[in-house]
Design a protein around this motif. Structure first.
Motif, PDB file in Angstrom:
ATOM      1  N   THR A 260       0.829  -1.211   0.000  1.00 25.61           N
ATOM      2  CA  THR A 260       0.000   0.000   0.000  1.00 25.61           C
ATOM      3  C   THR A 260       0.861   1.256   0.000  1.00 25.61           C
ATOM      4  O   THR A 260       0.558   2.236  -0.688  1.00 25.61           O
ATOM      5  N   ILE A 261       1.934   1.237   0.772  1.00 24.98           N
ATOM      6  CA  ILE A 261       2.840   2.393   0.821  1.00 24.98           C
ATOM      7  C   ILE A 261       3.456   2.647  -0.550  1.00 24.98           C
ATOM      8  O   ILE A 261       3.549   3.796  -1.012  1.00 24.98           O
ATOM      9  N   PHE A 262       3.870   1.591  -1.230  1.00 27.64           N
ATOM     10  CA  PHE A 262       4.408   1.752  -2.585  1.00 27.64           C
ATOM     11  C   PHE A 262       3.352   2.361  -3.509  1.00 27.64           C
ATOM     12  O   PHE A 262       3.672   3.148  -4.406  1.00 27.64           O
ATOM     13  N   GLY A 263       2.093   1.990  -3.287  1.00 27.26           N
ATOM     14  CA  GLY A 263       1.027   2.573  -4.084  1.00 27.26           C
ATOM     15  C   GLY A 263       0.885   4.067  -3.841  1.00 27.26           C
ATOM     16  O   GLY A 263       0.709   4.845  -4.788  1.00 27.26           O
ATOM     17  N   TRP A 264       0.971   4.484  -2.583  1.00 26.39           N
ATOM     18  CA  TRP A 264       0.900   5.915  -2.287  1.00 26.39           C
ATOM     19  C   TRP A 264       2.078   6.672  -2.880  1.00 26.39           C
ATOM     20  O   TRP A 264       1.951   7.858  -3.226  1.00 26.39           O
ATOM     21  N   TRP A 265       3.221   6.014  -2.999  1.00 24.92           N
ATOM     22  CA  TRP A 265       4.399   6.672  -3.590  1.00 24.92           C
ATOM     23  C   TRP A 265       4.177   6.995  -5.073  1.00 24.92           C
ATOM     24  O   TRP A 265       4.889   7.831  -5.627  1.00 24.92           O
TER      25      TRP A 265
ATOM     26  N   LYS B  49       5.265  14.902  -6.767  1.00 26.11           N
ATOM     27  CA  LYS B  49       4.954  16.034  -7.652  1.00 26.11           C
ATOM     28  C   LYS B  49       4.572  15.557  -9.043  1.00 26.11           C
ATOM     29  O   LYS B  49       3.750  16.175  -9.723  1.00 26.11           O
ATOM     30  N   ASN B  50       5.163  14.485  -9.499  1.00 27.20           N
ATOM     31  CA  ASN B  50       4.826  13.914 -10.797  1.00 27.20           C
ATOM     32  C   ASN B  50       3.907  12.698 -10.671  1.00 27.20           C
ATOM     33  O   ASN B  50       3.825  11.882 -11.584  1.00 27.20           O
ATOM     34  N   GLY B  51       3.212  12.597  -9.533  1.00 30.65           N
ATOM     35  CA  GLY B  51       2.351  11.451  -9.293  1.00 30.65           C
ATOM     36  C   GLY B  51       0.966  11.619  -9.877  1.00 30.65           C
ATOM     37  O   GLY B  51       0.628  12.636 -10.499  1.00 30.65           O
ATOM     38  N   LEU B  52       0.139  10.622  -9.654  1.00 32.67           N
ATOM     39  CA  LEU B  52      -1.194  10.600 -10.241  1.00 32.67           C
ATOM     40  C   LEU B  52      -2.087  11.718  -9.690  1.00 32.67           C
ATOM     41  O   LEU B  52      -2.880  12.302 -10.431  1.00 32.67           O
ATOM     42  N   LEU B  53      -1.978  12.017  -8.395  1.00 33.49           N
ATOM     43  CA  LEU B  53      -2.809  13.062  -7.810  1.00 33.49           C
ATOM     44  C   LEU B  53      -2.488  14.423  -8.415  1.00 33.49           C
ATOM     45  O   LEU B  53      -3.401  15.182  -8.795  1.00 33.49           O
TER      46      LEU B  53
END
Length: 287
Positions: A120-125, A130-134
Motif C-alpha cells: 500500500t505504501i508503494f502505491g501511495w508513492w 509532484k509527478n504522481g497521479l494526484l
C-alpha cells in the motif's frame, strides 16, 4: 437443566486453550517487558540488571520524548476521527442500499485488507509525489495550475493511516447498523419526521456504541503504527513506534524502549477503559 455453576465451569473450560495461548504469547512477554523497563543502561550495552525509575522519569521530563508522545497522540486522534466519520457514512450508505449493491460495497471495503501495508505504501508513492497521479489529475482538471506534492507531509501520513484503518471501522459499524430495526425509519417517516431528525434522534443514539468501538479500534491501531507515518510523513514526524525501534536497534537502549512500550500499552488500555465507561449500560427487558 444445567446448574449456573456448571455453565460457568463449561464456559471457562471452552476459553481455557485461548487463555493459555494469550498468557504464553502476550502475558509473559508483557511482564518481561515491564521488568526490562526498570533495568539500567550504559553505553555499549543493551541493559544492565538493576532497578531504577530513570527511564520513566525521562518519559515525563525529556522534551524530545514528550514531543514524540504528543505527535503520536495528535496523529492518532485526527486519523481516528476522520476514519470513523468516513466509515460511518459509508456503513450507513451500504445499510440503506438494496441487497444487490451490498456485496459490491463490501468487496470494495475488503480491498485494502487484501494488500499488505508495504505494498500500500508503494502505491501511495505513485500518487503523492509532484509527478504522481494526484498532481497530474489536479492539473488536468484545471483545479491547480502548478504541480503539487503531498509526499513526506503530515497530510500524506494521515491519508495512509485512514486508508489502513478504514475497513476495520467500517465492518464494526456495518454490524451495528445491521442490528437496527428498519421499521423505526418507516415509523419516523409516517409521523412526518424529516431525514435529519430521523438520523439525529433514531439512528445516531442506537449506533453510539458502534461509534465508540470503531473509534477505539482506529485509535489503538494508529497509536502503534510504524511503517506508514515513517514512509509517508516528514522526517520530523517521529512517532512512538519509530522511537521505540530507534531506542531498541539504533541506540541499543532496551530499558528505554521497554518503558516507551509500557507507556504505549498504558495509553491503549486507558482508551479501552474510557470507551467501556462511555458505553451505555445494557439492560435486560422482560415482558
Amino acid at each position: 437443566m444445567r446448574r449456573p455453576g456448571e455453565s460457568r465451569l463449561a464456559a471457562w473450560l471452552v476459553m481455557a486453550p485461548a487463555l493459555c495461548l494469550s498468557v504464553a504469547g502476550f502475558g509473559i512477554p508483557a511482564l518481561y517487558m515491564a521488568r526490562m523497563s526498570f533495568n539500567e543502561h550504559e553505553p555499549q550495552t543493551a541493559f544492565l540488571p538493576g532497578f531504577t525509575f530513570e527511564n520513566y522519569h525521562r518519559l515525563v521530563s525529556d522534551p524530545l520524548i514528550l514531543t514524540v508522545i504528543w505527535n503520536t497522540a495528535r496523529l492518532a486522534l485526527v486519523a481516528s476521527v476522520a476514519t470513523v466519520a468516513i466509515a460511518y457514512a459509508f456503513a450507513l450508505l451500504v445499510w440503506l442500499r438494496p441487497g444487490r449493491w451490498r456485496l459490491l460495497f463490501v468487496g470494495v471495503a475488503l480491498l485494502p485488507m487484501l494488500v499488505s501495508e508495504i505494498a500500500t505504501i508503494f502505491g501511495w508513492w505513485t500518487i503523492f509525489p509532484k509527478n504522481g497521479l494526484l498532481s497530474y489529475a489536479l492539473v488536468s482538471s484545471g483545479l491547480f495550475q502548478d504541480k503539487i506534492s503531498l509526499m513526506y507531509t503530515e497530510s500524506a501520513a494521515l491519508v495512509g493511516l485512514v486508508y489502513v484503518t478504514l475497513p476495520y471501522c467500517f465492518f464494526i459499524l456495518l454490524s451495528v447498523f445491521d442490528g437496527l430495526d428498519r421499521r423505526t425509519l418507516e415509523a419516523s417517516a409516517d409521523l412526518g419526521g424529516p431525514p435529519w431528525t430521523t438520523f439525529a434522534e433514531i439512528i445516531l443514539p442506537q449506533t453510539r456504541v458502534g461509534l465508540l468501538a470503531a473509534f477505539a479500534q482506529a485509535f489503538i491501531w494508529t497509536m502503534g503504527a510504524y511503517a506508514t507515518p515513517l514512509a509517508l510523513g516528514p522526517d520530523t514526524l517521529w512517532t512512538l513506534g519509530y522511537f521505540i525501534q530507534d531506542q531498541m536497534l539504533g541506540k541499543h537502549h532496551w530499558p528505554m524502549a521497554a518503558a516507551l512500550s509500557m507507556a504505549l500499552t498504558l495509553a491503549v488500555s486507558l482508551m479501552i477503559l474510557l470507551v467501556r465507561w462511555l458505553q451505555p449500560e445494557q439492560r435486560s427487558l422482560h415482558v
